[in-house]
Scaffold this active site. Structure first.
Site, PDB file in Angstrom:
ATOM      1  N   THR A 153       0.856  -1.176   0.000  1.00  0.00           N
ATOM      2  CA  THR A 153       0.000   0.000   0.000  1.00  0.00           C
ATOM      3  C   THR A 153       0.898   1.233   0.000  1.00  0.00           C
ATOM      4  O   THR A 153       2.022   1.192   0.503  1.00  0.00           O
ATOM      5  CB  THR A 153      -0.881   0.035   1.252  1.00  0.00           C
TER       6      THR A 153
ATOM      7  N   GLU B 174      -5.612  -3.751  -1.049  1.00  0.00           N
ATOM      8  CA  GLU B 174      -6.072  -4.844  -0.188  1.00  0.00           C
ATOM      9  C   GLU B 174      -7.205  -5.662  -0.805  1.00  0.00           C
ATOM     10  O   GLU B 174      -7.552  -6.726  -0.296  1.00  0.00           O
ATOM     11  CB  GLU B 174      -6.551  -4.280   1.163  1.00  0.00           C
TER      12      GLU B 174
ATOM     13  N   LYS C  60     -15.729  17.416   9.852  1.00  0.00           N
ATOM     14  CA  LYS C  60     -16.823  17.396  10.818  1.00  0.00           C
ATOM     15  C   LYS C  60     -17.074  18.815  11.320  1.00  0.00           C
ATOM     16  O   LYS C  60     -16.291  19.359  12.081  1.00  0.00           O
ATOM     17  CB  LYS C  60     -16.506  16.458  11.977  1.00  0.00           C
TER      18      LYS C  60
ATOM     19  N   TRP D 197     -21.271  15.858   9.202  1.00  0.00           N
ATOM     20  CA  TRP D 197     -20.201  15.500   8.278  1.00  0.00           C
ATOM     21  C   TRP D 197     -20.316  16.237   6.951  1.00  0.00           C
ATOM     22  O   TRP D 197     -21.397  16.334   6.382  1.00  0.00           O
ATOM     23  CB  TRP D 197     -20.214  13.992   7.995  1.00  0.00           C
TER      24      TRP D 197
END
Lengths: 529, 529
Positions: A176, A319, A427, A432
């Site tokens: 990654t 992944e 936030k 959100w």
């Protein structure tokens, strides 16, 4: 138990054999930056890969050993892949855009024994050679002469069998990019690679057949080029590779080779479309474009749709091999108006058989699939990571779910839509704000080339969005014009407290916005003044 | 070895879960012979199948037990399949067209514990009940009331998990129709069924996605309906089922439900096309037709192509699950003239990844792939039989090849074309004549409904072809007219020594010509006079 059906192992080299036997004449084309073009076929690739396998054996490489590549997209890179995997070794694709420290870390962590590298990266290799003590052999992957891959192949005859192990043995090792913390290695298996490729050719996924001509703009070192070389082998598709993302070369190559399918991240498509529009050079054969890495702006989707190209988001990560979901044209697509089509095409889509998605709240409880309630996205399936390479603990919870770190909504019809990376959500006053939606709305404004939204610390609201904007060349778009544009696309309380024009934005090695760097620099701008 | 990737088992019930989760609203439609229509969705099917699994458990059925069905194509048949397989049992599909002795043999050989049967077969069941001592429970699969499947489902709640075993455990048991010798059982596994379904959805195979509407004319008791219910689940396609092959109902249903994909044997297509042409009722949404069981006449292929339908031969057998190859439109298809298209479309095509083909002579040596040299066709792959059910020896040779009994040529591009069944080839003066080619040429003659070519014993040539012909209603086509027509399509020495007009031809239970019966009756006609 006596086997009633034949028990063939799902191994990667058989994908290549299939392409060589039944689609042997279909081409693998490389369009080099200097304008030259090399053409081989699947049959030749299979033969070269066998020579490569013999060469690795001659070098003393054993099944299970790690063989690293530091290379762009081209034919010899594929020869190296299939040759190494074919003799049981594990291909570790290095990302040349990583920082030195990351390259040093991953090579040592993987304990690579061989490195195959592009001549273009000679300087990088010379600089890091002493920091890579496990590498016994450096091989130039392109070009010829002493020390080149070609030199190794020339002494082999290709008369060998593939190494025949269990399908659960490893095939590739992809790290990654790791914007935070050390890179983590995902160790694909032959089984996971083959199943992923079988799922990938389906009409609702990459939609590949022997008449397709596929150009993966996505580099081979990004989650194995999204697995496209393996899916292309199953389909017997013609493959076209470009070692560069230079828009002129990409666009000319697409036109000349009649490329029908392509795949890449939004930033590359932005520059390619800008070039195509400026030069009136839209690749005419193109009919299927997969866009991944991050969400595509609505303006880009509309541009492709107008050209008759089916544009599909692919969602996934290293992944997940990476195919997690693919955007799909639902029943009734032809009857939808442009706005509806755009709304549907902006979603990340549905998973292929094998992948399961779950949406949970912070307490791990299921979130309703109403198309508006966001939750953390979890995933599981036979090509999803179980445990990172050489890690001490599993990467999944007790029920086998992998937490993607993405925030998404699920629509009632089973379609998934990414809202944001969990760590990139803003936030404000307990509510959100999606940085991705804000950015994509901004990119729809004339004169905006790229935009990044981050949360800046705010004394009253906790966080408030600020917007970093790169203007298009020649544009004089102002902060007020941008705000005016945004008012039509997002809620008023989402409007950024600051719009800052910058020359360029920082990116990760995989081309994504490097938000951590932006937060480091700009997080306190609303309190420091 | 610690698993690096998640190790999910490839099990059939997860195909159904996938369809229910991500394509839950797509319909499963049954058009009953009485004109009524029932509609459920994949979501409902998944729930009903769970209830079915509970019902089987309540009846004392254990994983590994055989559950038989004697039923046509309809929704409750699928409920029974997924319910039985979902709780670990093995579905044994009985072919209602088999002779009593074969039905007695297969049920006892399989030692089925339960039989689910259509009300229409009540008489057959009553007649054979005493000969089936292993069957403890008879359940009517359609209709309602006492003794029906519905009665069993109504007391269950569907709150259960699927049985979770190894992917190499059996899922279904299908017997070959066996024109010679006793029927042989092929025991599909969860793994073979799932891999076969994954391969089947590909654009070059059945080409299925969520926007497809697939009507398998092929009965569910023929090699699991060519695996179409499983491929449709992966794709999330709408399924349409007809318990009858009556052309009017089929054609009306195809039109009403906007059927895009269908699959069946040539004899059914012959009657469907005859009806469609007579009634001017060609199903307009149709765009993909797979034809298998035996080769399609060129006239049929031309009819479909003219209607814009992609027509593809599927070659395979119960022993290959059955997908062995599928006809494919090659690169350059659009530039071919009609004759070229017809020539390509008459081939059996290429295998999906997983299936390997080999062509050998009588000594087992490889035959060259030149498009003209015939050889015996061998096959291997993860959904090809290894050993028949309860057999003492493997069905494959030492290298794992299964001998199909078919004679084929391989074209240089990797395309396979069946020439004949090995036992149906006619050997005249030491040279081979293909009975299939002779028959298909005859069917192209106006007035011919069906034709069968067999080798009759000949004092000079060993064998000479004779042709049995069924005229179309109202036709008065003569032997001379037919010979004249054939002269334009086959070599002169292939022309039949006798043309015999008959009222009907004998067929096997799977709709193929029963040549053994014809040989019994006509083999000596040229010597007995």
């Amino acid at each position: 138990m006596i086997a009633s059906m034949q028990d063939h192992q799902l191994r990667v080299p058989q994908l290549l054999d299939h392409a060589a036997r039944y689609h042997g004449d279909r081409e693998i084309v490389t369009a080099w930056p200097d304008g030259s073009v090399t053409r081989i076929t699947w049959a030749t690739l299979a033969n070269d890969a066998r020579k490569m396998a013999q060469a690795f054996e001659r070098l003393g490489i054993k099944p299970g050993d790690r063989v690293a590549t530091l290379a762009m997209n081209h034919t010899p890179h594929l020869v190296a892949w299939f040759g190494a995997i074919g003799m049981g070794a594990i291909v570790h694709t290095l990302n040349p855009r990583l920082f030195d420290e990351q390259l040093i870390y991953t090579v040592n962590h993987a304990a690579d024994r061989v490195l195959l590298y592009d001549c273009a990266f000679q300087q990088q290799v010379d600089r890091l050679r002493d920091r890579w003590p496990t590498i016994e052999r450096f091989i130039r992957i392109d070009g010829d002469g002493p020390g080149s891959l070609l030199e190794l192949l020339n002494v082999e005859d290709g008369e060998c069998d593939w190494y025949g192990g269990d399908e659960r043995e490893p095939s590739m090792l992809c790290y990654t990019s790791g914007t935070t913390g050390a890179p983590k290695g995902v160790l694909y298996t032959h089984r996971s690679t083959v199943l992923h490729a079988m799922a990938g050719v389906a009409p609702s996924m990459f939609d590949l057949s022997a008449t397709s001509v596929v150009l993966p703009i996505v580099p081979l070192f990004h989650a194995a080029g999204w697995g496209l070389p393996f899916a292309a082998a199953i389909a017997g598709a013609k493959m076209v590779l470009c070692p560069t993302n230079e828009p002129t070369i990409l666009s000319q190559t697409m036109t000349r080779e009649h490329v029908t399918h392509s795949a890449g991240v939004p930033t590359v498509w932005l520059s390619l479309l800008a070039h195509a529009d400026a030069a009136n050079a839209f690749p005419r054969a193109l009919r299927h474009v997969s866009i991944g890495g991050s969400a595509a702006p609505a303006s880009m989707i509309a541009r492709f749709e107008a050209a008759g190209v089916r544009v599909a988001h692919i969602w996934g990560m290293t992944e997940t091999s990476p195919l997690g979901t693919m955007g799909q044209r639902p029943v009734g697509w032809a009857l939808m108006d442009e706005a509806q089509k755009l709304s549907v095409a902006s979603r990340q889509g549905k998973p292929p058989y094998g992948v399961e998605l779950a949406l949970v709240d912070d307490a791990g409880e299921p979130v309703t699939h109403d198309g508006v309630s966001p939750g953390r996205l979890r995933v599981r399936g036979p090509w999803v990571v179980h445990r990172y390479y050489a890690a001490d603990a599993d990467a999944v919870d007790d029920d086998g779910w992998f937490d993607t770190g993405d925030v998404a909504v699920m629509h009632p019809d089973g379609t998934m839509q990414i809202t944001d990376r969990a760590k990139d959500m803003i936030k404000s006053g307990g509510e959100w704000i999606s940085s991705v939606e804000l950015e994509n709305a901004a990119i729809g404004c004339a004169g905006v080339a790229e935009a990044a939204a981050i949360g800046a610390i705010h004394p009253k609201w906790g966080e408030r969005p600020i917007l970093l904007v790169v203007r298009r060349p020649g544009s004089t778009v102002t902060s007020d014009e941008l705000r005016l544009h945004l008012q039509n696309h997002v809620a008023k309380w989402w409007l950024p407290d600051e719009v800052i024009f910058v020359e360029e934005l920082p990116h990760t090695a995989t081309g994504k916005l490097l938000k951590s760097a932006l937060r480091d620099r700009y997080a306190k701008i609303l309190i420091d003044g």
